[in-house]
Design an enzyme around this catalytic site. Structure first.
Site, short mmCIF file in Angstrom:
data_model
loop_
_atom_site.label_atom_id
_atom_site.label_comp_id
_atom_site.label_asym_id
_atom_site.label_seq_id
_atom_site.Cartn_x
_atom_site.Cartn_y
_atom_site.Cartn_z
N GLY A 16 0.81 -1.23 0.00
CA GLY A 16 0.00 0.00 0.00
C GLY A 16 0.84 1.27 0.00
O GLY A 16 2.07 1.22 0.06
N CYS A 132 -2.12 10.95 10.77
CA CYS A 132 -1.09 11.82 10.20
C CYS A 132 -1.30 13.30 10.55
O CYS A 132 -0.34 14.01 10.88
CB CYS A 132 -1.06 11.65 8.68
SG CYS A 132 -2.67 11.58 7.91
N ARG A 245 -9.85 18.05 2.03
CA ARG A 245 -8.99 17.36 1.06
C ARG A 245 -8.70 18.30 -0.11
O ARG A 245 -9.62 18.92 -0.65
CB ARG A 245 -9.68 16.10 0.56
CG ARG A 245 -8.82 15.24 -0.33
CD ARG A 245 -7.82 14.40 0.43
NE ARG A 245 -8.48 13.37 1.22
CZ ARG A 245 -7.86 12.68 2.18
NH1 ARG A 245 -6.59 12.91 2.48
NH2 ARG A 245 -8.51 11.76 2.85
N HIS A 252 0.58 17.09 3.85
CA HIS A 252 -0.57 17.74 4.50
C HIS A 252 -0.13 19.11 5.03
O HIS A 252 0.96 19.25 5.59
CB HIS A 252 -1.05 16.92 5.71
CG HIS A 252 -1.81 15.67 5.35
ND1 HIS A 252 -2.09 15.27 4.07
CD2 HIS A 252 -2.38 14.73 6.17
CE1 HIS A 252 -2.78 14.14 4.10
NE2 HIS A 252 -2.96 13.78 5.35
P1 NAP Z 1 -3.66 1.41 0.43
O1 NAP Z 1 -2.71 2.12 -0.43
O2 NAP Z 1 -5.03 1.16 -0.06
O3 NAP Z 1 -3.00 -0.03 0.82
C1 NAP Z 1 -3.66 -0.98 1.62
C2 NAP Z 1 -2.71 -2.09 1.99
O4 NAP Z 1 -3.36 -3.00 2.90
C3 NAP Z 1 -2.27 -2.95 0.80
O5 NAP Z 1 -0.97 -3.43 1.03
C4 NAP Z 1 -3.28 -4.09 0.84
O6 NAP Z 1 -2.82 -5.26 0.21
C5 NAP Z 1 -3.35 -4.31 2.34
N1 NAP Z 1 -4.55 -5.05 2.71
C6 NAP Z 1 -5.82 -4.74 2.42
N2 NAP Z 1 -6.66 -5.70 2.91
C7 NAP Z 1 -5.88 -6.60 3.55
C8 NAP Z 1 -6.14 -7.80 4.26
N3 NAP Z 1 -7.37 -8.26 4.42
N4 NAP Z 1 -5.08 -8.45 4.78
C9 NAP Z 1 -3.81 -8.01 4.63
N5 NAP Z 1 -3.50 -6.88 3.94
C10 NAP Z 1 -4.52 -6.18 3.43
O7 NAP Z 1 -3.83 2.13 1.83
P2 NAP Z 1 -2.77 3.01 2.64
O8 NAP Z 1 -2.93 4.43 2.29
O9 NAP Z 1 -1.43 2.40 2.54
O10 NAP Z 1 -3.37 2.86 4.09
C11 NAP Z 1 -3.44 1.61 4.75
C12 NAP Z 1 -3.95 1.85 6.16
O11 NAP Z 1 -2.98 2.62 6.86
C13 NAP Z 1 -5.24 2.68 6.24
O12 NAP Z 1 -6.39 1.88 6.12
C14 NAP Z 1 -5.11 3.30 7.58
O13 NAP Z 1 -5.62 2.46 8.58
C15 NAP Z 1 -3.62 3.48 7.77
N6 NAP Z 1 -3.21 4.88 7.47
C16 NAP Z 1 -2.83 5.63 8.48
C17 NAP Z 1 -2.48 6.92 8.27
C18 NAP Z 1 -2.15 7.81 9.42
O14 NAP Z 1 -2.71 8.85 9.47
N7 NAP Z 1 -1.27 7.44 10.31
C19 NAP Z 1 -2.49 7.48 7.00
C20 NAP Z 1 -2.86 6.66 5.95
C21 NAP Z 1 -3.23 5.37 6.19
P3 NAP Z 1 -3.21 -5.60 -1.32
O15 NAP Z 1 -2.12 -5.05 -2.18
O16 NAP Z 1 -3.20 -7.12 -1.33
O17 NAP Z 1 -4.53 -5.04 -1.61
O1 3JN Z 2 -7.06 10.86 4.91
C1 3JN Z 2 -5.96 11.08 5.40
O2 3JN Z 2 -5.26 12.02 4.99
C2 3JN Z 2 -5.46 10.24 6.50
C3 3JN Z 2 -6.18 8.96 6.54
C4 3JN Z 2 -6.00 8.08 7.48
C5 3JN Z 2 -6.78 6.85 7.53
C6 3JN Z 2 -7.38 6.36 6.38
C7 3JN Z 2 -8.17 5.22 6.44
C8 3JN Z 2 -8.35 4.56 7.63
C9 3JN Z 2 -6.93 6.17 8.72
C10 3JN Z 2 -6.20 6.64 9.94
O3 3JN Z 2 -5.05 6.29 10.08
O4 3JN Z 2 -6.76 7.37 10.76
C11 3JN Z 2 -7.74 5.04 8.77
C12 3JN Z 2 -7.99 4.33 10.05
O5 3JN Z 2 -7.19 3.48 10.41
O6 3JN Z 2 -9.00 4.63 10.70
#
Ligand code: NAP
Ligand code: 3JN
Length: 351
Positions: A16, A132, A245, A252
């Site tokens: 991801g 973030c 957004r 950000h």
């Molecule tokens: P993304 O680009 O859509 O990537 C999602 C990742 O999760 C891919 O590697 C996907 O694998 C994997 N995945 C999805 N379903 C799964 C499952 N059932 N089992 C194992 N792996 C699975 O999303 P992203 O932006 O990287 O964000 C991922 C998560 O990080 C978000 O949902 C959120 O909770 C967290 N996040 C946190 C912040 C923050 O503010 N700290 C910011 C952004 C995201 P595949 O390639 O196989 O689909």
């Molecule tokens: O939208 C953004 O800029 C940050 C998004 C974070 C995010 C996206 C999907 C699910 C989160 C997060 O880390 O708060 C989640 C989640 O884990 O709730």
């Protein structure tokens, strides 16, 4: 990459937007790795990824994947963390979770190393990485809170599409191309993939990040409010947020208004404090039009602060502009930094 005295590290969600940055950050920061396991859903299992010259095959994340793992960095969404983080802990791993699954759990520390590293000592196997938008704001506010006290924060965010995942970045690029080519625009991801309506993000601004709650705030806004209070250990701190957004790929930005508890503080004193603050780069020279912008922050771990000025009416009120790479300090770097601190503090040991 492989070091005999290093750690067996797993990245969950390695394919991801955040997971890829986690892998790159582990390499860039020379994290001591004995073995690296890359996990995803069944969709990407079997994919080959080259990390530091070594080919690694991505595997489907399952409970058994965590046998022998020392440190697991999770970034595959809240439901994956809820299901698999306890399985990783059961098998002796320490989890740094980048999702909201455990952030507000009272037994889970929510950590930004520059602010509350000491909370790492009170963990039950899982350390939560904040949202973030929260991270970059608290890094900039903490030195001010420590010296002058903090009464109130009102923040408006200008968030990049990469915060919503790799597919949202693709959508911005596709829509931009379509508009420039006079073609019809399709919107399927933003503001929230699972919500009822989708809006164009190219050449637009969408005042919704995550779903609306009953109180009129979005979940992203409530994350900023609740997480800031938890990280700063201050339930009395008044926090309000509006999250928007923008058609920016990475980085950000935030307009932050804050009120301190101390009288007669001058703007130069706030600037001097932030100039030496950990994790902060001060970019504040209006005469030379010098201030932080997302395009300049991409690929950097720091939080950039500028446009610091005193409010014209409220004597204890100030404004500042805070920018950071949302995929690095907002996610991957903060998680790797937590892992580094766990190693340095002797909280995690190699099996
Ligand atoms: P993304 O680009 O859509 O990537 C999602 C990742 O999760 C891919 O590697 C996907 O694998 C994997 N995945 C999805 N379903 C799964 C499952 N059932 N089992 C194992 N792996 C699975 O999303 P992203 O932006 O990287 O964000 C991922 C998560 O990080 C978000 O949902 C959120 O909770 C967290 N996040 C946190 C912040 C923050 O503010 N700290 C910011 C952004 C995201 P595949 O390639 O196989 O689909
Ligand atoms: O939208 C953004 O800029 C940050 C998004 C974070 C995010 C996206 C999907 C699910 C989160 C997060 O880390 O708060 C989640 C989640 O884990 O709730």
């Amino acid at each position: 990459m492989s070091q005999q005295n290093g750690f067996h590290v797993a990245v969950v969600g390695a394919t991801g937007a955040v997971g890829q940055q986690m892998v790159e950050t582990l390499v860039k920061e020379k994290f001591p790795i004995k073995k690296l396991t890359l996990l995803s859903s069944a969709r990407s299992a079997g994919k080959k990824v080259v990390v530091n010259g070594e080919e690694i095959i991505v595997e489907e994340a399952k409970p058994e994947s965590f046998e022998g793992i020392d440190i697991a960095l999770f970034s595959a969404g809240g439901s994956v963390s809820k299901e698999l983080a306890p399985e990783a802990v059961k098998r002796g791993a320490i989890v740094v979770d980048n999702t909201s699954a455990f952030r507000m759990d009272e037994n889970t520390p929510l950590v930004v190393p520059e602010v509350n590293e000491k909370d790492l000592h009170n963990h039950n196997g899982i350390i939560a990485n904040p949202n973030c938008s929260t991270i970059q704001m608290v890094v900039a506010l903490e030195p001010i809170r420590q010296k002058y006290g903090l009464k109130r924060v009102i923040v408006s965010t200008y968030q990049a599409v990469s915060g919503a995942g790799a597919s949202a970045v693709e959508e911005l690029m596709e829509q931009t191309k379509s508009i420039l080519n006079n073609q019809e625009v399709s919107a399927n991801i933003l503001p929230v993939k699972s919500d009822q309506k989708h809006y164009q993000i190219a050449f637009n601004a969408i005042p919704q990040i995550d779903k609306f709650q009953d109180n009129g705030f979005t979940f992203e806004e409530m994350k900023m409010i609740n997480e800031t209070k938890k990280i700063m250990h201050s339930s009395e701190l008044q926090v309000s947020a509006t999250c928007v957004r923008l058609p920016v790929a990475v980085g950000h930005s935030e307009s932050v208004y804050f009120e301190i508890e101390t009288d007669n503080v001058q703007v130069n004193e706030i600037k001097a404090l932030l100039k030496d603050a950990p994790g902060v780069i001060l970019q504040d020279d209006p005469e030379n039009q010098f201030y932080p912008m997302p395009a300049d922050c991409v690929g950097k771990n720091d939080v950039f602060v500028g446009r610091i000025r005193k409010d014209l009416d409220e004597t204890k009120g100030f404004h500042m502009w805070v920018v950071s790479d949302n995929l690095l300090k907002g996610a991957a770097w903060n998680s790797v930094q937590i892992a580094e601190r766990l190693v340095e503090l002797g909280i995690v040991k190699s099996k």
